[in-house]
Design an enzyme around this catalytic site. Structure first.
Site, PDB file in Angstrom:
ATOM      1  N   PHE A 184       2.682 -12.778   1.300  1.00 10.48           N
ATOM      2  CA  PHE A 184       3.119 -13.360   2.579  1.00 10.48           C
ATOM      3  C   PHE A 184       1.983 -13.974   3.377  1.00 10.48           C
ATOM      4  O   PHE A 184       2.228 -14.816   4.245  1.00 10.48           O
ATOM      5  CB  PHE A 184       3.817 -12.284   3.445  1.00 10.48           C
ATOM      6  CG  PHE A 184       2.867 -11.338   4.139  1.00 10.48           C
ATOM      7  CD1 PHE A 184       2.203 -11.721   5.306  1.00 10.48           C
ATOM      8  CD2 PHE A 184       2.603 -10.070   3.633  1.00 10.48           C
ATOM      9  CE1 PHE A 184       1.314 -10.857   5.945  1.00 10.48           C
ATOM     10  CE2 PHE A 184       1.721  -9.205   4.263  1.00 10.48           C
ATOM     11  CZ  PHE A 184       1.075  -9.608   5.428  1.00 10.48           C
ATOM     12  N   LYS A 208       7.303 -18.566  -7.148  1.00 15.48           N
ATOM     13  CA  LYS A 208       8.160 -17.577  -6.478  1.00 15.48           C
ATOM     14  C   LYS A 208       7.431 -17.223  -5.179  1.00 15.48           C
ATOM     15  O   LYS A 208       6.488 -16.433  -5.163  1.00 15.48           O
ATOM     16  CB  LYS A 208       8.329 -16.339  -7.365  1.00 15.48           C
ATOM     17  CG  LYS A 208       9.595 -15.542  -7.141  1.00 15.48           C
ATOM     18  CD  LYS A 208       9.740 -14.935  -5.758  1.00 15.48           C
ATOM     19  CE  LYS A 208       8.934 -13.687  -5.552  1.00 15.48           C
ATOM     20  NZ  LYS A 208       8.940 -13.195  -4.159  1.00 15.48           N
ATOM     21  N   GLU A 211       9.281 -13.595  -0.110  1.00 16.90           N
ATOM     22  CA  GLU A 211      10.552 -13.685   0.609  1.00 16.90           C
ATOM     23  C   GLU A 211      10.359 -13.540   2.117  1.00 16.90           C
ATOM     24  O   GLU A 211      11.242 -13.857   2.897  1.00 16.90           O
ATOM     25  CB  GLU A 211      11.557 -12.653   0.076  1.00 16.90           C
ATOM     26  CG  GLU A 211      11.159 -11.191   0.214  1.00 16.90           C
ATOM     27  CD  GLU A 211      10.253 -10.677  -0.924  1.00 16.90           C
ATOM     28  OE1 GLU A 211       9.389 -11.440  -1.385  1.00 16.90           O
ATOM     29  OE2 GLU A 211      10.407  -9.510  -1.316  1.00 16.90           O
ATOM     30  N   SER A 261      -0.351  -7.126  -3.412  1.00 14.44           N
ATOM     31  CA  SER A 261      -0.950  -5.801  -3.277  1.00 14.44           C
ATOM     32  C   SER A 261      -1.328  -5.250  -4.657  1.00 14.44           C
ATOM     33  O   SER A 261      -0.787  -5.683  -5.687  1.00 14.44           O
ATOM     34  CB  SER A 261       0.035  -4.858  -2.590  1.00 14.44           C
ATOM     35  OG  SER A 261       1.225  -4.804  -3.350  1.00 14.44           O
ATOM     36  N   CYS A 316      -7.109 -10.898   2.450  1.00 16.97           N
ATOM     37  CA  CYS A 316      -7.757 -10.030   1.477  1.00 16.97           C
ATOM     38  C   CYS A 316      -9.270 -10.104   1.581  1.00 16.97           C
ATOM     39  O   CYS A 316      -9.958  -9.388   0.879  1.00 16.97           O
ATOM     40  CB  CYS A 316      -7.299 -10.417   0.077  1.00 16.97           C
ATOM     41  SG  CYS A 316      -7.778 -12.088  -0.318  1.00 16.97           S
ATOM     42  N   GLU A 412      -6.783   0.317   1.869  1.00 20.50           N
ATOM     43  CA  GLU A 412      -6.451  -0.958   2.515  1.00 20.50           C
ATOM     44  C   GLU A 412      -5.414  -0.711   3.611  1.00 20.50           C
ATOM     45  O   GLU A 412      -4.366  -0.117   3.353  1.00 20.50           O
ATOM     46  CB  GLU A 412      -5.882  -1.948   1.496  1.00 20.50           C
ATOM     47  CG  GLU A 412      -5.542  -3.287   2.141  1.00 20.50           C
ATOM     48  CD  GLU A 412      -5.018  -4.327   1.150  1.00 20.50           C
ATOM     49  OE1 GLU A 412      -4.099  -4.005   0.380  1.00 20.50           O
ATOM     50  OE2 GLU A 412      -5.544  -5.453   1.162  1.00 20.50           O
TER      51      GLU A 412
END
Ligand code: NAD
Length: 521
Positions: A184, A208, A211, A261, A316, A412
């Site tokens: 995202f 892809k 979402e 992730s 990240c 994280e």
């Protein structure tokens, strides 16, 4: 190859990809949300289409909590259709000369720059970024696109005489249909880490999107079509786990690039590899900043703040742990003051969703109960503009005296939280950095060249900064971590991505019947 789309076809695709979403009357001063919810579609065989079940989920803006779109949840059948048409299109695209493929990407680059503001507001609305951050991410995507367009100027492969009268040639060939599965936090940049290189090298690409942020990808699909990419060469399949699993198991998809992730990166790597695919899966991170007492105070404080609060800590490469070597109080005092005064909305964006916000708030509470000192508490802060009161807000948060083996010290969190860990010397700092399971970024702040070189040599992370808080390498230096920040070989951009998206065909030739006997005769 199809000519660039013109007129009616282009405007139809752009209409479906969603209105620009820019309202001059918007009361929102930081980011312009779409005027009305955007209904995302899949892009299959050159057409924006609905999915078989018509299942959708809502897309909400982290800025306000308002519904700004809906995204279809593809079933296996939707992925199958997209892949079948991508496979059909891949034959002609692979046969298109590299130079012509690069011309399409040249036009795409220009169109992205033409629509930069629209793309930036779209990405900012759905991901919670500031518009400046969204713009910077898109420009990084332009940088990768420029790398891809330059591939036409780099000879791929080569020929060599390997024995008397015998030559070997190596040719770079596309793989066929390849896919990208993305997170995202960068709705345009992360897809553009993969799409330009994979397409320039002659593959058909199936994306892809996350979402949570599917809206920007609709525009990217429309711009690729407008640039003249033949139908079916780029596809969008929206959705979640079913779409991903279908991609991973699909026999006609040859390679998968993944960013997200660590838990999902590991799953994607294992499942895709088991299905015989090439997989490069980038995972999470826990990035360290090592600050020494001789560091320039103002420059260091600014870089530390930008690194842990940029994109609200949801990148990240964000700083997460500051390893304070000895007495660095002047730097910490400045970071504390600036963090306290960092305005939400204008200075820092929002957290992706309510679940992530609750998780971060709970982690701050746990760090405090484990003994860390909460120097700046961002919980409960809101932007001054009440238009944003429904958004997911967390102010910059500074924890001191954090234990390196605690949750805030080694896991994280993915939010604007900086954990200060006190260490005696650079050796101890490096031991802590080396022991962490991730390996994306590590930066050192010092005016001592020997210390900087010791960190550059001794840190485990794959991307090192010297007095740079977010050490993202500029292309052609490639992006990629190590440890549990990456599963698979090579980097996602740069020269090693050329190898990832292609295979080498070797041709051994002998034309002249010669007298000499040798091992090839
Ligand atoms: P995520 O792993 O939840 O989602 C990434 C993608 O995987 C999405 O497209 C999602 O639909 C899909 N997915 C989620 N759960 C799945 C499942 N169970 N099975 C199959 N697919 C699944 O990641 P996110 O929350 O969107 O993004 C944030 C994470 O991404 C952070 O950990 C961050 O560090 C990481 N990230 C890493 C890099 C890097 O370069 N290493 C870059 C950006 C983000």
């Amino acid at each position: 190859m199809s000519p660039p789309l013109r007129g009616e076809a282009t405007s139809r695709l752009r209409r479906i990809a969603g209105n620009p979403g820019i309202s001059q009357e918007s009361p929102l001063s930081f980011v312009r949300l779409p005027e009305s919810p955007i209904r995302c579609k899949n892009l299959v065989g050159g057409a924006f289409v609905d999915v078989v079940t018509k299942d959708t989920i809502s897309v909400t803006s982290p800025w306000t909590g308002a519904v700004i779109g809906e995204v279809p949840m593809s079933r296996a059948a939707d992925v199958d259709t997209a892949v079948a048409l991508a496979k059909r299109a891949s034959v002609g695209w692979a046969a298109t000369p590299l130079r012509e493929r690069c011309q399409v990407l040249y036009r795409f680059r220009d169109l992205v720059l033409r629509d930069l503001e629209m793309l930036a507001h779209r990405a900012a609305s759905e991901a919670g970024k500031t518009v400046a951050e969204a713009r910077a991410g898109i420009l990084k995507g332009v940088e990768v696109t420029e790398f891809a367009t330059a591939l036409q100027n780099i000879p791929g492969g080569g020929v060599m005489e390997v024995s008397r009268g015998v030559s070997c040639e190596i040719r770079r060939k596309p793989l066929g249909v390849v896919a990208g599965i993305v997170p995202f936090n960068f709705p345009a940049m992360v897809p553009l880490w993969m799409i330009p290189n994979a397409l320039a090298l002659g593959n058909s690409f199936v994306l892809k999107p996350s979402e949570k942020v599917p809206l920007t990808a609709q525009l990217l699909g429309a711009l690729l079509a407008e640039a003249g990419l033949p139908e079916g060469v780029f596809s969008l399949v929206n959705g979640g786990v079913e779409a991903v699993d279908t991609i991973l198991d699909h026999p006609d998809i040859q390679a998968v690039g993944f960013v997200g992730s660590t838990a999902i990166a590991r799953k994607v790597y294992e499942r895709g590899s088991k299905a015989g695919k090439r997989v490069l899966a980038l995972g999470g991170a826990k990035n360290h900043l090592i600050v020494t007492p001789d560091a320039d105070v103002d420059m260091t404080a600014r870089a530390v703040l930008d690194s842990f609060t940029g994109c609200a800590g949801q990148r990240c490469m964000a700083a997460s742990v500051l390893l304070a070597v000895g007495d660095i109080e002047p730097v910490l005092a400045k970071v504390q003051e600036q963090a306290k005064n960092l305005a939400l909305g204008s200075g820092m964006g929002a957290i992706i969703d309510r679940g992530a916000l609750a998780r971060l708030e709970a982690a701050i509470g746990r760090a405090e109960s484990e003994g860390a000192k909460l120097v700046v508490d961002g919980r409960g802060k809101k932007p001054s503009d009440s238009s944003y009161s429904g958004g997911n807000w967390l102010g910059a948060t500074l924890l001191d005296g954090v234990r390196p083996d605690s949750e805030a010290g080694c896991q994280e969190l993915f939010g604007p939280i900086l954990a200060v860990v006190r260490v005696k010397n650079v050796t101890e700092a490096l031991q802590i950095e080396n022991a962490n399971r991730y390996g994306n970024a590590c930066s050192v702040f010092t005016t001592n060249g020997a210390v900087a070189e010791a960190v550059a040599a001794g840190a485990k992370a794959a991307m090192i900064g010297v007095n740079v808080g977010v050490p993202v390498p500029r292309e052609p230096f490639s992006f990629g971590g190590m440890g549990e920040s990456k599963f698979g070989h090579g980097d996602i951009t740069g020269p090693s991505s050329i190898d990832f998206w292609t295979h080498n065909k070797k041709i051994t030739r002998k034309w002249a019947p010669q007298d000499d006997q040798n091992w090839m005769s």
